[in-house]
Design an enzyme around this catalytic site. Structure first.
Site, short mmCIF file in Angstrom:
data_model
loop_
_atom_site.label_atom_id
_atom_site.label_comp_id
_atom_site.label_asym_id
_atom_site.label_seq_id
_atom_site.Cartn_x
_atom_site.Cartn_y
_atom_site.Cartn_z
N ARG A 85 -72.27 -35.19 -35.35
CA ARG A 85 -71.63 -36.10 -36.30
C ARG A 85 -71.50 -37.48 -35.68
NH1 ARG A 85 -66.87 -32.09 -38.61
NH2 ARG A 85 -68.27 -30.62 -39.64
N SER B 65 -61.52 -25.20 -41.02
CA SER B 65 -61.33 -25.66 -42.39
C SER B 65 -62.18 -24.75 -43.28
CB SER B 65 -61.79 -27.12 -42.52
OG SER B 65 -61.45 -27.65 -43.78
N ARG C 249 -62.98 -26.97 -29.84
CA ARG C 249 -61.54 -27.09 -30.04
C ARG C 249 -60.82 -25.81 -29.62
NH1 ARG C 249 -60.02 -31.11 -35.08
NH2 ARG C 249 -61.48 -32.76 -34.50
#
Length: 442
Positions: free
Chosen positions: A280, A370, A408
């Site tokens: 990204r 998410s 993460r």
């Protein structure tokens, strides 16, 4: 992507969804574009019908010996032929203008999504685990990794610039162990099929999952270097041609596996998982999380994707989120589950749950997963359909989620399992993947 017919039949519902996202109503403008498209198509069809009729009348006039009428008809056909390219261009333009408008519109939130402006209006729905009480001041992950001599941002910057890291030794193995553990859990216990997809995809795939055109600046494009042909000593040595995009998440190739196909609904839901590197540009993240591994240009993630019928999708959303939660529970990492408000949810999402893991070094919860249900929004962009017992094809529903972000997760393990002497205890569930190692020390 919306069906303009649905917008025409549900204009107020469509505009209400936009208002909930903080956007202006748009149905009137879209329907005007659709009217222009219809008119252009009708004009072309009318011209074609008149050309066909006039061509037949020419033969009849000539057979009847009416040369004057035949010549007039020939002139009319010639004029239609001359006007034809302009009519075709008007049709193409009207269709493209409507398609471009529709492709830039975000999905409509479900009724169960809370209204709100930004992340401050997200609603917590559950918590799991109790944050550990430290008898020393906990450090952030980059302090721990650098203290171990196993996390190097300076060398990474020399190689690639900012927002990259080099992990070494046991930390590199820890990252690999986390990914393997997650994939084993999702395939062994949760019924997902593992896929090893391409990391380079074409425009159509990025459009299908709605990364293009709206989020172009957040993506990395890849150019293939080709020698100039024919050789020209005055030219640059290579001609650059942009052929691919680096995937921002495995959602892109996994979801596009069903593009332009009709599935048997008896085989749904289709559950897929992949562990891949993701890329990204983080174009909108200037100044955010500039230190450490929270926000990087390259990171590893285990992705979950489901393809379902409309009737299954909401239950599948709850199930998928539960699968991601099982990862954090097995790692014994405290987290909270929030439902994103209308102002914070993603472009393609109807509803999104975020899982936020506790990071003691930062003293707050940070997103680690998410999970979103997209309805038929992506399926319409991909032309992905299914056929049930009635034999009629309809758009499938798609879902995607992090199961979870591996980098993460490593951040969370380092911070939650850190010790006063700078070492890190290896979580029990990861020790078989770490060759039995119990602690990471300098």
């Amino acid at each position: 992507m919306y069906d303009i017919k649905w917008i025409r039949d549900n204009a107020e519902l469509f505009d209400t969804g936009r208002r909930r996202r903080g956007l202006e109503p748009l149905s009137a403008q879209l329907l005007a574009l659709d009217d222009a498209r219809r008119a252009a198509i009708a004009e072309l069809q009318k011209a074609q019908e008149r050309r066909n009729a006039a061509s037949k009348d020419i033969g009849a006039a000539m057979k009847a010996g009416d040369a004057a009428k035949a010549e007039a008809l020939k002139a009319e056909v010639a004029q239609i032929k001359e006007n034809w390219p302009a009519l075709e261009e008007a049709e193409r333009y009207a269709i493209a203008e409507l398609d471009a408008a529709l492709s830039s519109i975000p999905n409509t939130p479900l009724d169960s999504v809370p209204d709100g402006a930004d992340e401050n209006d997200n609603v917590e729905v559950a918590r799991w685990g109790t944050p550990r009480a430290f008898d020393f001041t906990p450090k952030e992950h980059f302090e721990i990794g650098e203290g171990l001599g196993l996390m190097d941002f300076e060398v990474a910057a020399k190689l690639s610039g900012a927002r990259f890291v080099v992990n070494k030794g046991p930390l590199a193995r820890l990252e690999r162990a986390l990914a393997q553990f997650m994939l084993d859990l999702h395939t062994g216990d949760h019924g997902y099929m593992e896929v090893n997809p391409p990391l380079l995809v074409r425009d159509d795939a990025m459009f299908g999952t709605a990364q293009l055109p709206k989020f172009r600046d957040d993506q990395f494009s890849v150019s293939a270097g080709r020698q100039a042909t024919p050789p020209d000593p005055t030219a640059e040595p290579f001609v650059q041609t942009s052929d691919f995009w680096l995937i921002p998440t495995a959602e892109v190739p996994l979801t596009n596996l069903v593009r332009e196909s009709i599935l048997d609904e008896a085989q749904l839901p289709l559950r897929l998982t992949a562990g891949t590197y993701c890329f990204r540009a983080e174009a909108g993240a200037a100044g955010k999380d500039t230190r450490g591994m929270i926000r990087q240009h390259q990171f590893y993630k285990v992705e979950l994707v489901s393809i379902t019928t409309p009737e299954q999708s909401l239950d599948e959303h709850e199930r998928m989120t539960g699968c991601a939660e099982k990862v954090l529970q097995a790692l014994e990492l405290p987290y909270r589950k929030v439902v994103l408000c209308t102002g914070d949810m993603g472009f393609a999402s109807q509803k999104t749950y975020d899982l936020e893991v506790w990071l003691p070094g930062q003293g707050k919860y940070r997103e680690i997963s998410s999970c979103s249900v997209c309805g038929d929004f992506q399926a319409r962009r991909m032309n992905a359909r299914s056929r049930g017992s009635d034999g009629k094809p309809r758009a499938v529903h798609t879902l995607n989620g992090s199961g979870v972000a591996v980098g993460r997760a490593m951040v969370a393990v380092l911070e939650n399992y850190q010790e006063a002497d700078g070492s890190v205890t290896v979580p029990m569930v990861l020790r078989p993947y770490m060759g039995g190692l119990t602690h990471i020390r300098r």
